[in-house]
Design a protein around this motif. Structure first.
Motif, mmCIF file in Angstrom:
data_model
loop_
_atom_site.group_PDB
_atom_site.id
_atom_site.type_symbol
_atom_site.label_atom_id
_atom_site.label_comp_id
_atom_site.label_asym_id
_atom_site.label_seq_id
_atom_site.Cartn_x
_atom_site.Cartn_y
_atom_site.Cartn_z
ATOM 1 N N TYR A 37 0.857 -1.180 0.000
ATOM 2 C CA TYR A 37 0.000 0.000 0.000
ATOM 3 C C TYR A 37 0.895 1.231 0.000
ATOM 4 C CZ TYR A 37 -4.095 -2.748 1.487
ATOM 5 O OH TYR A 37 -5.145 -3.642 1.570
ATOM 6 N N ARG A 38 0.297 2.358 -0.297
ATOM 7 C CA ARG A 38 1.022 3.622 -0.149
ATOM 8 C C ARG A 38 0.073 4.698 0.362
ATOM 9 N NH1 ARG A 38 2.092 5.270 -6.506
ATOM 10 N NH2 ARG A 38 0.054 6.230 -6.921
ATOM 11 N N GLN A 39 0.680 5.704 0.973
ATOM 12 C CA GLN A 39 -0.100 6.823 1.490
ATOM 13 C C GLN A 39 0.664 8.105 1.239
ATOM 14 O OE1 GLN A 39 -1.261 6.498 5.617
ATOM 15 N NE2 GLN A 39 -2.976 7.902 5.288
ATOM 16 N N LYS A 43 -3.609 12.208 1.992
ATOM 17 C CA LYS A 43 -4.467 11.294 1.238
ATOM 18 C C LYS A 43 -4.657 9.986 1.993
ATOM 19 C CE LYS A 43 -3.484 13.061 -3.393
ATOM 20 N NZ LYS A 43 -3.125 12.679 -4.791
ATOM 21 N N GLN A 44 -5.670 9.234 1.574
ATOM 22 C CA GLN A 44 -5.909 7.938 2.186
ATOM 23 C C GLN A 44 -4.901 6.914 1.690
ATOM 24 O OE1 GLN A 44 -10.069 7.003 1.369
ATOM 25 N NE2 GLN A 44 -10.655 7.806 3.370
ATOM 26 N N ARG A 45 -4.709 5.899 2.496
ATOM 27 C CA ARG A 45 -3.854 4.802 2.088
ATOM 28 C C ARG A 45 -4.537 4.048 0.946
ATOM 29 N NH1 ARG A 45 -1.121 1.351 6.835
ATOM 30 N NH2 ARG A 45 -0.766 3.525 7.447
ATOM 31 N N GLU A 46 -3.749 3.683 -0.075
ATOM 32 C CA GLU A 46 -4.319 2.996 -1.219
ATOM 33 C C GLU A 46 -3.516 1.752 -1.568
ATOM 34 O OE1 GLU A 46 -4.347 5.820 -4.433
ATOM 35 O OE2 GLU A 46 -2.177 6.137 -4.385
ATOM 36 N N LEU A 47 -4.217 0.765 -2.089
ATOM 37 C CA LEU A 47 -3.590 -0.488 -2.467
ATOM 38 C C LEU A 47 -2.804 -0.310 -3.759
ATOM 39 C CD1 LEU A 47 -3.256 -3.566 -2.046
ATOM 40 C CD2 LEU A 47 -5.376 -3.846 -3.344
ATOM 41 N N VAL A 48 -1.588 -0.809 -3.757
ATOM 42 C CA VAL A 48 -0.727 -0.709 -4.936
ATOM 43 C C VAL A 48 -0.656 -2.050 -5.672
ATOM 44 C CG1 VAL A 48 1.616 -0.265 -5.741
ATOM 45 C CG2 VAL A 48 0.648 1.128 -3.895
ATOM 46 N N ALA A 60 -2.898 -1.984 -8.962
ATOM 47 C CA ALA A 60 -3.741 -0.822 -9.166
ATOM 48 C C ALA A 60 -3.493 -0.293 -10.579
ATOM 49 C CB ALA A 60 -3.418 0.255 -8.141
#
Length: 119
Positions: A37-39, A43-48, A60
């Motif tokens: 994941y990254r943040q 911003k919200q944490r998002e799946l990579v 993603a």
């Protein structure tokens, strides 16, 4: 319990590459799914990307064709090869693990590693 330790972050120019590593405290083949994941700031944490114990991968849309998730079972490690980096890839990258526990799931997180891409 699974402990995860990430490494490999840093500062890179746009168009460059980095490889992130995540080492688990147990056999990764016994873990159902490993994810990155990254943040980004604010911003919200998002799946990579994700990698199942069976070898299936998912990415993603914003990293498809640029990032590759892989593993080394002997080293209990999962990697994220990041190529053609863009400034918008900047953020803290986290490794996560999901494993089955009876009829439910347990999730674990690493401490994160900073990736900064300069323009």
């Amino acid at each position: 319990q699974v402990q995860l330790v990430e490494s490999g972050g840093g500062l890179v120019q746009a168009g460059g590459s980095l490889r992130l590593s995540c080492t688990a405290s147990k056999r990764i083949l016994s873990i159902d799914t490993m994810r990155w994941y990254r943040q980004a700031p604010g911003k919200q944490r998002e799946l990579v990307a994700s990698l199942s114990s069976g070898g299936s991968t998912n990415y993603a849309d914003f990293v498809k064709g640029r990032f590759t998730i892989s593993r080394d079972n002997a080293k209990n490690s999962v990697y994220l090869q990041m190529d053609s980096l863009k400034p918008e890839d900047t953020g803290v990258y986290y490794c996560s693990a999901r494993e089955a526990s009876g009829s439910s799931w347990l999730g674990y997180w690493g401490q994160g590693t900073q990736v900064t891409v300069s323009s």
